[in-house]
Design an enzyme around this catalytic site. Structure first.
Site, PDB file in Angstrom:
ATOM      1  N   VAL A 225       0.787  -1.322   0.028  1.00 20.41           N
ATOM      2  CA  VAL A 225       0.044  -0.036   0.086  1.00 20.41           C
ATOM      3  C   VAL A 225       0.937   1.223  -0.138  1.00 20.41           C
ATOM      4  O   VAL A 225       1.717   1.213   0.832  1.00 20.41           O
ATOM      5  CB  VAL A 225      -0.859  -0.096   1.296  1.00 20.41           C
ATOM      6  CG1 VAL A 225      -1.744   1.373   1.362  1.00 20.41           C
ATOM      7  CG2 VAL A 225      -1.922  -1.174   1.205  1.00 20.41           C
ATOM      8  N   LYS A 226       0.700   2.342  -0.690  1.00 19.61           N
ATOM      9  CA  LYS A 226       1.083   3.532  -0.949  1.00 19.61           C
ATOM     10  C   LYS A 226       0.280   4.447  -0.286  1.00 19.61           C
ATOM     11  O   LYS A 226      -0.873   4.663  -0.757  1.00 19.61           O
ATOM     12  CB  LYS A 226       1.527   4.061  -2.235  1.00 19.61           C
ATOM     13  CG  LYS A 226       1.959   5.319  -2.327  1.00 19.61           C
ATOM     14  CD  LYS A 226       2.188   5.622  -3.935  1.00 19.61           C
ATOM     15  CE  LYS A 226       2.690   7.164  -4.098  1.00 19.61           C
ATOM     16  NZ  LYS A 226       3.117   7.406  -5.285  1.00 19.61           N
TER      17      LYS A 226
END
Length: 257
Positions: free
Chosen positions: A172-173
């Site tokens: 996840v960013k």
């Protein structure tokens, strides 16, 4: 998780440190010729030796990256909007998984807009892309895009990151925030932080330092590197923070500004 999936993730997040320096140059998919990326091939060639992976669109991969380069590619797979459109969150899947395989990418990336007008659409896009990518052993990076009306606080970012992980995202960013440790602890997959808009170099380095100190698996920076007065020095400084735990102050002193 199969061996192919694990291998691709290890290309991006280095096993030696458990961290990564991703170079984001995908901004043109909605911003057009972004400042610093007017000639993408030139700046990418300068920065590529210092990036653990490169995040960009398939058009830029085909036209602006040396095919002999060995850097892992994180391919932007969502878009179909622009800054002059009615809503940036109105995204669709823009790349087939078969094309990602042909391009030999290490991962694909897609934005989600939790709490936005098109929340359901973007979350469904993520779930569909993950299901297809699982067949080929390609990891998916979920990007928790934040609209102007959303608060970038730990409560909201924890919600968005956890939903992405629950849908099956492998990474996840997201954005850094106060109490960032809570975001990381509640997300069972690696979290990398976005650099966001250009800020002074010292502040960007402090952002990187604080993020990895608080549990981030690295950074995915773009504008704070290629829009710097010393782009190569900046990415080297970020690397020293992420992989060597150098202080932001010490890293800043290496820049030629």
């Amino acid at each position: 998780m199969d061996c192919g999936m694990k291998n691709r993730i290890s290309q991006i997040i280095k096993p030696e440190t458990g961290r990564t320096v991703m170079l984001a140059v995908d901004h043109g998919y909605f911003l057009g010729p972004t400042t610093g990326l007017e000639e993408p091939r030139k700046i990418i060639a300068e920065l590529l030796p210092y990036a653990d992976s490169l995040m960009l669109t398939r058009g830029m991969l085909r036209t602006s990256v040396d095919p002999n380069a060995s850097v892992p590619i994180v391919l932007r797979a969502s878009g179909a909007n622009s800054i002059i459109g009615d809503d940036l969150s109105n995204e669709a899947i823009t790349v087939s998984v078969k094309d990602a395989v042909r391009l030999n990418v290490s991962a694909v990336a897609l934005s989600i807009y939790v709490g936005g007008k098109y929340e359901h659409q973007t979350l469904k896009n993520l779930a569909s892309l993950i299901s297809e990518c699982e067949e080929y052993g390609i990891p998916v990076l979920a990007v928790t895009a934040v609209g102007k009306e959303m608060a970038r606080d730990a409560k909201y970012l924890s919600l968005a990151c956890r939903i992405a992980a629950e849908l099956g995202a492998h990474m996840v960013k997201t954005y850094y925030c106060d109490d960032f440790e809570k975001v990381v602890k509640s997300c069972p997959v690696p979290v990398v932080i976005a650099g966001g808009k250009k800020i002074p170099e010292k502040e960007a380095l402090e952002l990187a330092y604080n993020a990895v100190r608080d549990g981030a698996a690295g950074v995915d920076m773009g504008r704070n590197i290629f829009q710097s007065k010393d782009p190569v020095g900046m990415i080297k400084a970020v690397r020293s923070i992420v992989h060597e735990n150098v202080s932001a102050e010490k890293a800043y002193k290496t820049l030629k500004l």
